[in-house]
Design an enzyme around this catalytic site. Structure first.
Site, PDB file in Angstrom:
ATOM      1  N   GLU A  98      14.193 -13.859 -16.942  1.00 31.96           N
ATOM      2  CA  GLU A  98      13.411 -12.416 -16.838  1.00 31.96           C
ATOM      3  C   GLU A  98      13.000 -12.165 -18.116  1.00 31.96           C
ATOM      4  O   GLU A  98      11.739 -11.260 -17.615  1.00 31.96           O
ATOM      5  CB  GLU A  98      14.643 -11.459 -16.821  1.00 31.96           C
ATOM      6  N   LYS A 158       4.213  -2.885  -6.941  1.00 31.24           N
ATOM      7  CA  LYS A 158       5.957  -2.680  -6.531  1.00 31.24           C
ATOM      8  C   LYS A 158       6.322  -2.718  -5.155  1.00 31.24           C
ATOM      9  O   LYS A 158       7.496  -3.433  -5.659  1.00 31.24           O
ATOM     10  CB  LYS A 158       6.023  -1.157  -6.982  1.00 31.24           C
ATOM     11  N   GLU A 162       4.048 -11.168 -16.564  1.00 32.09           N
ATOM     12  CA  GLU A 162       3.614 -10.367 -15.440  1.00 32.09           C
ATOM     13  C   GLU A 162       2.508  -8.919 -16.287  1.00 32.09           C
ATOM     14  O   GLU A 162       2.065  -8.826 -15.997  1.00 32.09           O
ATOM     15  CB  GLU A 162       4.146  -9.486 -14.345  1.00 32.09           C
ATOM     16  N   LYS A 178       8.606 -10.954 -16.890  1.00 31.32           N
ATOM     17  CA  LYS A 178       8.151  -9.623 -17.823  1.00 31.32           C
ATOM     18  C   LYS A 178       6.605 -10.135 -19.036  1.00 31.32           C
ATOM     19  O   LYS A 178       6.092  -9.172 -18.720  1.00 31.32           O
ATOM     20  CB  LYS A 178       9.557  -9.392 -19.099  1.00 31.32           C
ATOM     21  N   TRP A 219      -2.970  -2.138  -1.671  1.00 33.44           N
ATOM     22  CA  TRP A 219      -3.466  -3.624  -2.420  1.00 33.44           C
ATOM     23  C   TRP A 219      -3.275  -4.521  -1.598  1.00 33.44           C
ATOM     24  O   TRP A 219      -3.018  -4.582  -0.326  1.00 33.44           O
ATOM     25  CB  TRP A 219      -1.127  -3.819  -2.197  1.00 33.44           C
ATOM     26  N   ASN A 223      -0.682   0.169   6.045  1.00 31.61           N
ATOM     27  CA  ASN A 223       0.099  -0.830   5.127  1.00 31.61           C
ATOM     28  C   ASN A 223       0.890  -1.887   6.768  1.00 31.61           C
ATOM     29  O   ASN A 223       1.164  -1.505   7.131  1.00 31.61           O
ATOM     30  CB  ASN A 223       1.031   0.171   4.595  1.00 31.61           C
ATOM     31  N   GLY A 224       0.473  -3.343   5.397  1.00 29.71           N
ATOM     32  CA  GLY A 224       1.252  -4.007   5.948  1.00 29.71           C
ATOM     33  C   GLY A 224       0.208  -4.855   6.762  1.00 29.71           C
ATOM     34  O   GLY A 224      -1.573  -4.981   6.010  1.00 29.71           O
ATOM     35  N   HIS A 240      14.936 -32.300 -21.742  1.00 34.65           N
ATOM     36  CA  HIS A 240      14.569 -32.802 -20.821  1.00 34.65           C
ATOM     37  C   HIS A 240      13.603 -33.267 -19.905  1.00 34.65           C
ATOM     38  O   HIS A 240      13.254 -33.218 -18.862  1.00 34.65           O
ATOM     39  CB  HIS A 240      15.439 -32.956 -19.266  1.00 34.65           C
ATOM     40  N   ARG A 298       2.632   1.498  -5.532  1.00 34.30           N
ATOM     41  CA  ARG A 298       2.686   0.026  -4.661  1.00 34.30           C
ATOM     42  C   ARG A 298       1.096  -0.119  -4.258  1.00 34.30           C
ATOM     43  O   ARG A 298       1.961  -1.139  -3.768  1.00 34.30           O
ATOM     44  CB  ARG A 298       2.522   1.147  -3.679  1.00 34.30           C
ATOM     45  N   CYS A 329       1.049  -0.850  -0.142  1.00 32.74           N
ATOM     46  CA  CYS A 329       0.373  -0.223  -0.099  1.00 32.74           C
ATOM     47  C   CYS A 329       0.960   0.801  -0.147  1.00 32.74           C
ATOM     48  O   CYS A 329       1.760   1.285   1.079  1.00 32.74           O
ATOM     49  CB  CYS A 329      -0.679   0.021   1.670  1.00 32.74           C
TER      50      CYS A 329
HETATM   51  C1  F6R Z   1       9.355  -8.298 -11.774  1.00 30.15           C
HETATM   52  C2  F6R Z   1      10.018  -7.458 -10.538  1.00 30.15           C
HETATM   53  C3  F6R Z   1       9.502  -8.335  -9.654  1.00 30.15           C
HETATM   54  C4  F6R Z   1      10.069  -7.844  -7.944  1.00 30.15           C
HETATM   55  C5  F6R Z   1      10.283  -8.193  -6.219  1.00 30.15           C
HETATM   56  C6  F6R Z   1      12.105  -7.476  -5.709  1.00 30.15           C
HETATM   57  O1  F6R Z   1       8.934  -7.358 -12.726  1.00 30.15           O
HETATM   58  O2  F6R Z   1       9.627  -6.538 -10.330  1.00 30.15           O
HETATM   59  O3  F6R Z   1       9.432  -9.477  -9.069  1.00 30.15           O
HETATM   60  O4  F6R Z   1      11.468  -8.399  -8.634  1.00 30.15           O
HETATM   61  O5  F6R Z   1       9.207  -8.383  -5.908  1.00 30.15           O
HETATM   62  O6  F6R Z   1      11.442  -6.608  -5.422  1.00 30.15           O
HETATM   63  P1  F6R Z   1      12.771  -6.045  -4.833  1.00 30.15           P
HETATM   64  O7  F6R Z   1      13.672  -5.789  -5.626  1.00 30.15           O
HETATM   65  O8  F6R Z   1      12.057  -4.668  -4.645  1.00 30.15           O
HETATM   66  O9  F6R Z   1      12.597  -6.916  -3.888  1.00 30.15           O
END
Ligand code: F6R
Length: 614
Positions: free
Chosen positions: A484, A609, A491, A488, A75, A101-102, A507, A27, A2
């Site tokens: 990666e 985020k 998500e 991307k 969130w 938040n939390g 395999h 967030r 949040c």
């Molecule tokens: C994907 C993404 C997430 C973060 C993960 C860790 O695009 O952004 O997978 O990499 O949540 O977040 P941090 O780096 O902030 O600990």
């Protein structure tokens, strides 16, 4: 998770709070709400969905003028994202409003006690419990600061709370435990935010708070205490980026803007790393060279994209320093009883510096007497604060939920860490280290070269708007790049995407390959010929089974030409550094494909985020 905003001053609190929420929306964006104090009452509005829903509601039914207020963008953890569950939550007499938040872990027991007092709990949230507890304290005659101290002492879990009292138009009170909160210091006004983006257009002076602290902001000043009421102090700092860094700069998405910022971000990450003595230096090291020389094992912990940066780091550290490296998902780390001691270095990689899984993992490591080094993009965040050494990635604020420049700068930091350890342990000569640093310094221009050809990738991405599945293949340092690329796409485009080490295909996963299946292949540089040739064999295998091969290969690599249905050229760089250029087309591909599908690229569904719950 949040996003939280608080304000007291002379401006329109509604404007400051809504603007702050706009910058906090990355967030969490399941719901948004605001509470203002006006004429001894609370004016509240809160709506499920994005901030735009709240703004529309306020346009239709204006809130009264006020210069003190709080806001929240959510969130969801407890309870579905509905109007009722949206924050702020109020006490039963409507005197107290709080945003949170939390997770309050003992909320069920507290709710039973509140219900025993005849109070009806209307939402499914843990936050509402805090609202009732705070209001009960106020009604017993306490001021909001004391009420917050008392209530927080009874809460378990991780939380940031920010509250206002309808009968006190001069103060906003907040508290934090294991959840982010910063204070913005103004003239005749003060601010609260989950991060500095909440108030960056008003002030760049900020105050970092410690754990288990309560902060009271008024127009005149800021007071910090512990939960027990004892005086405490925050740490003041200057934010070294400004509003323009938090704006979209003409791009349709923050993510696209951040992809295009990567040459600069990578260059900034490399700035000032070489001291006058010709030796590499880190940002903050509270470890002696002797302690570092004693390190005999490294465990890298991280989540998501940051975890993939850790996988690349393993190749670099083991090759340049000859220290064994394990890479572990932070969420799994402490539950498997890892073997750690004083000679283990734990490296925590986190863009936000607040990821709860990573934070709990480093705490576990420190209890076991291991040293912790953080690689982080967010100054003053919890993970670097609780670490023995820090390399900041200096990427500037990353707003798009999908990490891009955060990842590339994490890679830079990982290479620098590997070189730093090689320097301290003497596993590489100084001139070798300088040569690799020079290769790194050439990377911004190489990344720019890839970006200059973004249109090629966009055209390709748009061809796949109806695809249901995409595979990604890589080997060695290209394997995390494949993972990666797949993450991307999952998500952002919400389609099935998987990354594989190319050698593993035979395999099992090769059974997935079907006529026309797009397979994105990251071809290693040719310096490692065996690796390169094995990758080409893997590509032949999937193509023979009908896959359409979309290959990323360095300029001059002719061996790949017969097997590539589509070929995107990468600049010629050493294999270990190739992730810095090979990731970029995959970011562009996902961004464009998601855009073509009509998705919200900056705020993909179900994500947030900064994941501050475990
Ligand atoms: C994907 C993404 C997430 C973060 C993960 C860790 O695009 O952004 O997978 O990499 O949540 O977040 P941090 O780096 O902030 O600990």
């Amino acid at each position: 998770m949040c996003g939280i905003v608080g304000y007291v001053g002379a401006r329109s609190a509604q404007d400051v709070v809504i603007e702050g929420l706009r910058r906090m929306e990355y967030r969490g964006y399941d719901s948004a709400g605001i509470a203002l104090v006006a004429d001894g009452t609370l004016a509240v509005d809160k709506r499920a969905g994005k901030l735009a829903n709240l703004e529309k509601a306020i346009d239709e039914r204006a809130l009264p003028a006020s210069t003190i207020g709080i806001g929240h963008t959510r969130w969801a953890t407890h309870g579905a994202p509905t109007d009722v569950n949206a924050h702020p939550h109020l006490g039963s007499h409507g005197r107290l409003a709080v945003v949170h938040n939390g997770i309050i872990e003992n909320f069920a027991a507290l709710r039973d006690r509140i219900e025993d007092e005849g109070i009806t709990v209307v939402s499914e949230t843990d936050t509402e419990i805090a609202a009732h507890l705070l209001e009960l304290q106020l009604e017993s005659g306490e001021d909001l600061t004391t009420a917050m101290q008392r209530v927080c002492s009874r809460l378990e879990g991780a939380f940031t709370l920010v509250a206002v009292d309808a009968q006190d138009p001069d103060r906003v009170v907040a508290a934090r435990r294991n959840s982010p909160l910063v204070v913005g210091l103004g003239e005749g006004e003060n601010f609260l935010g989950s991060d500095v983006a909440a108030f960056i257009e008003h002030t760049r002076e900020a105050l970092e708070l410690g754990q288990d602290q309560v902060v009271t902001i008024t127009r005149e000043g800021v007071e910090v205490t512990g939960f027990d009421g004892s005086p405490a102090e925050g740490k003041q700092y200057h934010v070294d980026w400004d509003l323009s860094a938090a704006e979209k700069d003409g791009h349709d998405w923050f993510m696209r803007k951040e992809i295009f910022e990567q040459p600069r971000a990578v260059a900034d990450s490399l700035l000032g790393r070489m001291g006058a003595d010709g030796l590499l230096q880190l940002d903050e090291v509270r470890l002696s060279d002797d302690e570092l020389r004693d390190i005999d094992k490294i465990i890298i912990i991280a989540c998501g994209t940051s975890f993939y940066a850790g996988m690349v780091a393993k190749y670099a550290i083991e090759h340049w320093c000859r220290i064994p490296v394990e890479v572990e998902l932070a969420s799994e780390f402490r539950y498997r009883d890892p073997i750690l001691n004083y000679s283990t270095l734990v490296v925590a990689i986190s863009q936000s510096g607040e990821t709860a899984d990573t934070l709990q993992a480093i705490r576990h490591a420190r209890v076991q007497k291991s040293k912790v080094l953080a690689i982080c993009n967010t100054n003053g965040s919890t993970i670097p604060r609780e670490s023995d050494a820090v390399i900041y990635t200096h990427a500037g604020p990353e707003i798009g939920v999908a990490s891009t420049k955060g990842f590339l700068t994490q890679l830079v930091a990982c290479y620098l860490l590997a070189l730093y350890l090689a320097q301290v342990k003497g596993t590489r000569y100084g001139d070798e280290i300088h040569q690799i640093v020079r290769q790194l310094e050439a990377m911004p221009a190489h990344i720019q070269d890839v970006l200059d050809r973004a249109d090629e990738v966009y055209a390709l991405a748009r061809e796949y708007v109806d695809a249901t599945s995409v595979l990604f293949l890589g080997r060695h340092a290209g394997y995390p790049v494949a993972l990666e690329g797949a993450l991307k796409l999952k998500e952002l485009a919400y389609l099935h995407a998987e990354g594989f080490a190319a050698g593993e295909l035979k395999h099992g996963p090769i059974a997935l390959v079907d006529e026309g299946l797009p397979v994105l292949c990251v071809v290693p540089s040719r310096g490692r010929d065996q690796l390169h040739d094995k990758m080409v064999s893997g590509i032949q295998e999937v193509r023979a089974r009908g896959a359409r091969t979309l290959c990323l290969a360095e300029v001059g690599d002719t061996a790949i030409e017969p097997y590539a249905d589509v070929l995107f050229r990468l600049p010629k760089v050493p294999t270990l550094l190739q992730p810095l250029v090979a990731t970029v087309p995959l970011q562009l591909f996902a961004c464009e494909l998601a855009t073509a599908k009509g998705h919200d690229v900056d705020q993909p569904r179900n994500l947030a985020k900064s994941v501050t719950v475990e």
